[in-house]
Scaffold this motif. Structure first.
Motif, short mmCIF file in Angstrom:
data_model
loop_
_atom_site.label_atom_id
_atom_site.label_comp_id
_atom_site.label_asym_id
_atom_site.label_seq_id
_atom_site.Cartn_x
_atom_site.Cartn_y
_atom_site.Cartn_z
N LYS A 1 0.85 -1.19 0.00
CA LYS A 1 0.00 0.00 0.00
C LYS A 1 0.88 1.24 0.00
O LYS A 1 1.99 1.22 0.54
CB LYS A 1 -0.93 0.00 1.23
N VAL A 2 0.39 2.32 -0.61
CA VAL A 2 1.11 3.59 -0.62
C VAL A 2 0.25 4.63 0.10
O VAL A 2 -0.93 4.76 -0.19
CB VAL A 2 1.40 4.07 -2.06
N VAL A 3 0.86 5.36 1.03
CA VAL A 3 0.15 6.40 1.77
C VAL A 3 0.86 7.73 1.55
O VAL A 3 2.06 7.85 1.80
CB VAL A 3 0.10 6.08 3.27
N LYS A 4 0.12 8.71 1.08
CA LYS A 4 0.67 10.05 0.87
C LYS A 4 0.58 10.85 2.16
O LYS A 4 -0.48 10.98 2.74
CB LYS A 4 -0.10 10.77 -0.22
N VAL A 5 1.70 11.41 2.57
CA VAL A 5 1.75 12.29 3.74
C VAL A 5 2.40 13.60 3.29
O VAL A 5 3.32 14.11 3.91
CB VAL A 5 2.53 11.64 4.89
#
Length: 261
Positions: A191-195
């Motif tokens: 999974k990729v999470v943008k912060v």
């Protein structure tokens, strides 16, 4: 004709000369590598969109947060702290919800922290092999970002936890979407999470400071947003094919287990 003693002396002198030359060469090479490393570090600082003061502040916050959280949480907790432009990202595992909230409260209490993104999981601490895999994924993602000519890998901080990759940085909407798309296609990324903190294209060339007690940089989005990811038009893919990993939105105070974009 030289005597046996004379020949022996000549050989000794030759051996000493060669040894001295080798030692000098190694010393000079070490100096060169040290200078190259220093130059490389300077280059990274120069290309970072944060000011030097902001980068220093981030390092101080990271050390302080990790120390304070470790003191306040049980030994069974496994906490990682990443800081970019005074935004704190907490990842790892804690034994209960109370510990999760305690970690966030502790981080928020540190001077100059602008916001906290709490991605701590309430579960047993990850295994050594899981952490080793995360380190491997971080390297794979960074290498993938370097391959893209439309973005600079130096503008992104990459954090991997249990196969989920978090991307931090001061980036434009297009840069953020491109990096998330590239990351989603790296083999092994779940999974990729943008912060992100977004900036306008015109700000991309100048360092941006986050003033203590102030909101995110002018024209930067405090709450991360997400673009259309993945983009099927991107042709650069790893050799190991896999369906792109989902890209999630993460906001300060809210875990990223909500909407997939």
């Amino acid at each position: 004709m030289k005597s046996r003693y004379g020949i022996h002396s000549a050989l000794v002198r030759t051996t000493l000369t060669i040894g001295f030359a080798a030692a000098l060469s190694a010393s000079l090479q070490g100096c060169f590598l040290a200078l190259a490393g220093a130059a490389g570090g300077t280059a990274l600082v120069a290309t970072d969109r944060r000011t030097v003061g902001s980068q220093t502040e981030d390092r101080e916050i990271q050390v302080k947060a990790l120390s304070d959280i470790t003191k306040n949480l049980p030994d069974t907790a496994h906490i990682n702290v990443a800081v970019f432009n005074q935004r704190v990202l907490l990842t790892g595992e804690v034994p209960d919800d109370a510990s999760r909230q305690k970690a966030e409260t502790t981080a928020r209490a540190i001077a100059n922290v602008e916001s906290v993104v709490n991605e701590l999981g309430v579960q047993p601490a990850s295994s050594f092999s899981s952490r080793a895999n995360d380190s491997y994924l971080e390297g794979r993602v960074k290498a993938e970002l370097i391959a893209y000519k439309d973005i600079s890998a130096n503008n992104f901080k990459v954090v991997s936890e249990r196969g989920t990759v978090y991307l931090m940085g001061l980036v434009t909407q297009q840069e953020g979407a491109t990096a998330a798309d590239a990351t989603s296609k790296v083999m092994g990324v779940a999974k990729v999470v943008k912060v992100y903190q977004y900036i306008q294209p015109g700000q991309a060339a100048a360092p941006i400071a986050a003033a203590p007690g102030a909101p995110a940089p002018a024209n930067a989005a405090e709450e991360p947003t997400v673009g259309a990811v993945p983009d099927a038009s991107v042709s650069s893919r790893p050799i190991d094919q896999q369906p792109p990993a989902p890209v999630m939105e993460s906001s300060p105070g809210q875990p990223s287990n909500g909407k997939a974009m």
